[in-house]
Design an enzyme around this catalytic site. Sequence first.
Site, PDB file in Angstrom:
ATOM      1  N   HIS A  86       0.832  -1.216   0.000  1.00 63.08           N
ATOM      2  CA  HIS A  86       0.000   0.000   0.000  1.00 63.08           C
ATOM      3  C   HIS A  86       0.860   1.256   0.000  1.00 63.08           C
ATOM      4  O   HIS A  86       1.894   1.300   0.668  1.00 63.08           O
ATOM      5  CB  HIS A  86      -1.018  -0.006   1.148  1.00 63.08           C
ATOM      6  CG  HIS A  86      -0.461  -0.040   2.536  1.00 63.08           C
ATOM      7  ND1 HIS A  86      -0.278   1.100   3.282  1.00 63.08           N
ATOM      8  CD2 HIS A  86      -0.075  -1.068   3.329  1.00 63.08           C
ATOM      9  CE1 HIS A  86       0.187   0.773   4.475  1.00 63.08           C
ATOM     10  NE2 HIS A  86       0.329  -0.540   4.548  1.00 63.08           N
ATOM     11  N   ASP A  88      -0.616   4.291   0.609  1.00 57.95           N
ATOM     12  CA  ASP A  88      -1.190   5.283   1.529  1.00 57.95           C
ATOM     13  C   ASP A  88      -0.509   5.153   2.890  1.00 57.95           C
ATOM     14  O   ASP A  88       0.093   4.118   3.208  1.00 57.95           O
ATOM     15  CB  ASP A  88      -2.714   5.126   1.673  1.00 57.95           C
ATOM     16  CG  ASP A  88      -3.125   3.808   2.325  1.00 57.95           C
ATOM     17  OD1 ASP A  88      -2.497   2.767   2.049  1.00 57.95           O
ATOM     18  OD2 ASP A  88      -4.088   3.816   3.120  1.00 57.95           O
ATOM     19  N   ASP A 119       5.986   1.607   6.789  1.00 62.87           N
ATOM     20  CA  ASP A 119       4.585   1.169   6.572  1.00 62.87           C
ATOM     21  C   ASP A 119       3.898   2.080   5.568  1.00 62.87           C
ATOM     22  O   ASP A 119       3.323   3.080   5.951  1.00 62.87           O
ATOM     23  CB  ASP A 119       3.868   1.197   7.932  1.00 62.87           C
ATOM     24  CG  ASP A 119       2.459   0.638   7.867  1.00 62.87           C
ATOM     25  OD1 ASP A 119       2.079   0.056   6.842  1.00 62.87           O
ATOM     26  OD2 ASP A 119       1.739   0.798   8.860  1.00 62.87           O
ATOM     27  N   GLU A 153      -5.276   1.039   2.410  1.00 66.33           N
ATOM     28  CA  GLU A 153      -5.060   0.013   3.449  1.00 66.33           C
ATOM     29  C   GLU A 153      -5.277   0.596   4.827  1.00 66.33           C
ATOM     30  O   GLU A 153      -5.876  -0.046   5.700  1.00 66.33           O
ATOM     31  CB  GLU A 153      -3.645  -0.574   3.325  1.00 66.33           C
ATOM     32  CG  GLU A 153      -3.479  -1.913   4.031  1.00 66.33           C
ATOM     33  CD  GLU A 153      -3.154  -1.807   5.519  1.00 66.33           C
ATOM     34  OE1 GLU A 153      -3.245  -2.824   6.218  1.00 66.33           O
ATOM     35  OE2 GLU A 153      -2.811  -0.709   5.998  1.00 66.33           O
ATOM     36  N   GLU A 154      -4.778   1.799   5.048  1.00 67.25           N
ATOM     37  CA  GLU A 154      -4.833   2.381   6.392  1.00 67.25           C
ATOM     38  C   GLU A 154      -6.246   2.831   6.778  1.00 67.25           C
ATOM     39  O   GLU A 154      -6.475   3.240   7.917  1.00 67.25           O
ATOM     40  CB  GLU A 154      -3.839   3.547   6.518  1.00 67.25           C
ATOM     41  CG  GLU A 154      -2.378   3.160   6.289  1.00 67.25           C
ATOM     42  CD  GLU A 154      -1.788   2.242   7.366  1.00 67.25           C
ATOM     43  OE1 GLU A 154      -2.522   1.792   8.256  1.00 67.25           O
ATOM     44  OE2 GLU A 154      -0.576   1.976   7.289  1.00 67.25           O
ATOM     45  N   ASP A 180       4.754  -6.132   4.571  1.00 68.61           N
ATOM     46  CA  ASP A 180       4.041  -5.085   5.328  1.00 68.61           C
ATOM     47  C   ASP A 180       3.927  -5.550   6.783  1.00 68.61           C
ATOM     48  O   ASP A 180       2.995  -5.209   7.489  1.00 68.61           O
ATOM     49  CB  ASP A 180       2.664  -4.859   4.706  1.00 68.61           C
ATOM     50  CG  ASP A 180       1.975  -3.608   5.246  1.00 68.61           C
ATOM     51  OD1 ASP A 180       2.673  -2.707   5.742  1.00 68.61           O
ATOM     52  OD2 ASP A 180       0.724  -3.540   5.177  1.00 68.61           O
ATOM     53  N   HIS A 213     -24.204  21.823  35.598  1.00 67.30           N
ATOM     54  CA  HIS A 213     -23.392  22.214  36.755  1.00 67.30           C
ATOM     55  C   HIS A 213     -23.364  21.022  37.727  1.00 67.30           C
ATOM     56  O   HIS A 213     -24.427  20.518  38.122  1.00 67.30           O
ATOM     57  CB  HIS A 213     -24.036  23.439  37.421  1.00 67.30           C
ATOM     58  CG  HIS A 213     -23.171  24.057  38.477  1.00 67.30           C
ATOM     59  ND1 HIS A 213     -22.905  23.440  39.671  1.00 67.30           N
ATOM     60  CD2 HIS A 213     -22.522  25.243  38.505  1.00 67.30           C
ATOM     61  CE1 HIS A 213     -22.129  24.214  40.402  1.00 67.30           C
ATOM     62  NE2 HIS A 213     -21.872  25.338  39.695  1.00 67.30           N
ATOM     63  N   THR A 315     -16.374  22.372  36.834  1.00 64.31           N
ATOM     64  CA  THR A 315     -17.355  21.514  37.481  1.00 64.31           C
ATOM     65  C   THR A 315     -18.524  21.295  36.545  1.00 64.31           C
ATOM     66  O   THR A 315     -19.380  22.146  36.370  1.00 64.31           O
ATOM     67  CB  THR A 315     -17.845  22.168  38.786  1.00 64.31           C
ATOM     68  OG1 THR A 315     -18.214  23.523  38.494  1.00 64.31           O
ATOM     69  CG2 THR A 315     -16.765  22.142  39.854  1.00 64.31           C
ATOM     70  N   SER A 399      -2.932  -6.433  11.587  1.00 63.09           N
ATOM     71  CA  SER A 399      -3.930  -6.957  10.641  1.00 63.09           C
ATOM     72  C   SER A 399      -3.674  -6.467   9.220  1.00 63.09           C
ATOM     73  O   SER A 399      -3.325  -5.306   9.016  1.00 63.09           O
ATOM     74  CB  SER A 399      -5.330  -6.492  11.050  1.00 63.09           C
ATOM     75  OG  SER A 399      -5.587  -6.810  12.401  1.00 63.09           O
ATOM     76  N   HIS A 427       2.707   4.082  12.544  1.00 58.47           N
ATOM     77  CA  HIS A 427       1.500   4.755  13.059  1.00 58.47           C
ATOM     78  C   HIS A 427       1.824   5.782  14.154  1.00 58.47           C
ATOM     79  O   HIS A 427       0.912   6.421  14.667  1.00 58.47           O
ATOM     80  CB  HIS A 427       0.443   3.768  13.599  1.00 58.47           C
ATOM     81  CG  HIS A 427      -0.101   2.841  12.562  1.00 58.47           C
ATOM     82  ND1 HIS A 427      -1.355   2.259  12.653  1.00 58.47           N
ATOM     83  CD2 HIS A 427       0.403   2.407  11.388  1.00 58.47           C
ATOM     84  CE1 HIS A 427      -1.560   1.490  11.591  1.00 58.47           C
ATOM     85  NE2 HIS A 427      -0.510   1.557  10.811  1.00 58.47           N
TER      86      HIS A 427
HETATM   87  N1  BES Z   1       1.404  -2.876   8.230  1.00 62.86           N
HETATM   88  C1  BES Z   1       0.293  -2.853   9.126  1.00 62.86           C
HETATM   89  C2  BES Z   1      -0.091  -4.203   9.705  1.00 62.86           C
HETATM   90  C3  BES Z   1       0.968  -4.889  10.519  1.00 62.86           C
HETATM   91  C4  BES Z   1       1.860  -4.180  11.299  1.00 62.86           C
HETATM   92  C5  BES Z   1       1.036  -6.244  10.516  1.00 62.86           C
HETATM   93  C6  BES Z   1       2.825  -4.833  12.035  1.00 62.86           C
HETATM   94  C7  BES Z   1       1.984  -6.902  11.267  1.00 62.86           C
HETATM   95  C8  BES Z   1       2.893  -6.198  12.018  1.00 62.86           C
HETATM   96  C9  BES Z   1      -0.911  -2.286   8.400  1.00 62.86           C
HETATM   97  O1  BES Z   1      -0.608  -1.192   7.587  1.00 62.86           O
HETATM   98  C10 BES Z   1      -1.932  -1.817   9.424  1.00 62.86           C
HETATM   99  O2  BES Z   1      -1.644  -0.979  10.224  1.00 62.86           O
HETATM  100  N2  BES Z   1      -3.117  -2.398   9.388  1.00 62.86           N
HETATM  101  C11 BES Z   1      -4.203  -1.978  10.200  1.00 62.86           C
HETATM  102  C12 BES Z   1      -5.432  -2.597   9.583  1.00 62.86           C
HETATM  103  C13 BES Z   1      -6.712  -1.918   9.926  1.00 62.86           C
HETATM  104  C14 BES Z   1      -6.736  -0.464   9.499  1.00 62.86           C
HETATM  105  C15 BES Z   1      -7.859  -2.676   9.304  1.00 62.86           C
HETATM  106  C16 BES Z   1      -4.062  -2.426  11.650  1.00 62.86           C
HETATM  107  O3  BES Z   1      -3.513  -3.508  11.916  1.00 62.86           O
HETATM  108  O4  BES Z   1      -4.472  -1.674  12.531  1.00 62.86           O
HETATM  109 ZN    ZN Z   2       0.925  -1.309   6.453  1.00 66.86          ZN
END
Ligand code: BES
Ligand code: ZN
Length: 455
Positions: A86, A88, A119, A153-154, A180, A213, A315, A399, A427
Amino acid sequence: MQKALTYAADHADQQVSELLEWLRIPSVSADSNHAGDVKKAAEWLAKNLRDIGMAHVEIMPTPGHPVVYAEHIRDAQLPTVLVYGHYDVQPPDPLELWDSPPFEPVIKDGLIYARGSCDDKGQAFMHVKAAEAWIKGEGQLPLNLKFIIEGEEEVGSVHLSQFLEANKQKLAADIVVISDTSLFAEDVPSITYGLRGLAYVEVELTGPNRDLHSGVYGGGVHNPLNELCRLITNLHDADHRVTLPGFYDAVRHLSDEERAGFASLPFDEAGWKAEVDVAETRTEAGYTLLEGITARPTLDLNGIWGGYQGEGAKTVLPAKAGAKISCRLVPDQQPDDVAEMLRKYFEENTPSTMKLRFTALHGGHAAMVDIHHPAMQAASKAMEGVYGRKPVFTREGGSIPIVADFKNILGLNTVLMGFGLDSDAIHSPNEKYGIDRFHKGIEASVRFMEAFANR
Ligand code: BES
Ligand code: ZN
């Protein structure tokens, strides 16, 4: 293959400078203000794929961000590899925590600091440069090669399943290859055979018609933020197991053999704790830390809001409270089923004093790939060629939902050959990627193509 390897080594600096150029394009898929940049990043990649000699390159529209597709068919008799990646990237926020601007890459101590460096631009690009090494260094690829590099993907690959359905013929191949994911450790070559899935939901509770309040009304109304916290706290027990009814029903049992495999891995628990600066870990009772972060399902708050968040004290009783919750899933949990369990839980347990709004945001299936597939042996041979020792087989907690679709829609197995490290801060602020791993990844891809062609 020697000429391809030599070509790749001779062009090491150029590979890096091209990657830096791509990293300067802020292709943040989640932010509509960056839609133009996402398109630019797709165009940049398409041009690079044309320049290296891929016979057919096109930017294919989707209802969201486009897919960059490329193919080079040498001979219908030869096997076909489909590379997925990906282009993005995640939003760079919080910007103030970056030591250098996220889209102005800098190299420090052999690491490229930029959003997307690991990533996944840096990792996806390794396969493009490996293809170049074969085409330009050797004169031709050893097999047929296709690329499908997406821009969503993200944000959950929202349009990609449809894209696979609509392009089955075009995407026909013998294996999918993805970089990835992560290495088990810097010096421990690895191949990933399992990824977790995801169910992501948002809940909001509304009580009184406005913020009140806390002196005048406190003691008279039910506080949505208190209630939301109670509902969420009750989702775990003292053993750190998830109490959501039905949550574990579909969970595939970890075999003794698999657990022995986990136990034999050189997992550096002290290093893991040091890296995130925690003195103690917290894992579901009965499981090791490594199992907990890769092979067991989890439920976690990702955000919670309500009431006053500014400086000092105010408050106030909030009228509304909300939370974002993610569950990481393992085979054979179904993302939709888990989201429904959460909906039912909140519907049944929200007090009659307040209104519930529940939204399932997105999900994805866990994936397990066949470690006995011939492509796995080819990947193993490629990794051994690069590192001088055999890779270990690991599961990872992140994932990549499309992996399950490659199997279900295209009937394809996937090889997960990643070169990230957990410490690359994907991230997060100051994302980075090691230049040596970038080059090792190119070499591994060159070697994989040879090994799979001769399988
Ligand atoms: N590259 C990652 C997934 C990943 C990171 C797999 C480290 C194994 C080890 C991918 O870009 C990602 O962040 N995927 C998201 C998927 C979600 C948005 C459906 C995730 O895992 O949060
Ligand atoms: Zn990724």
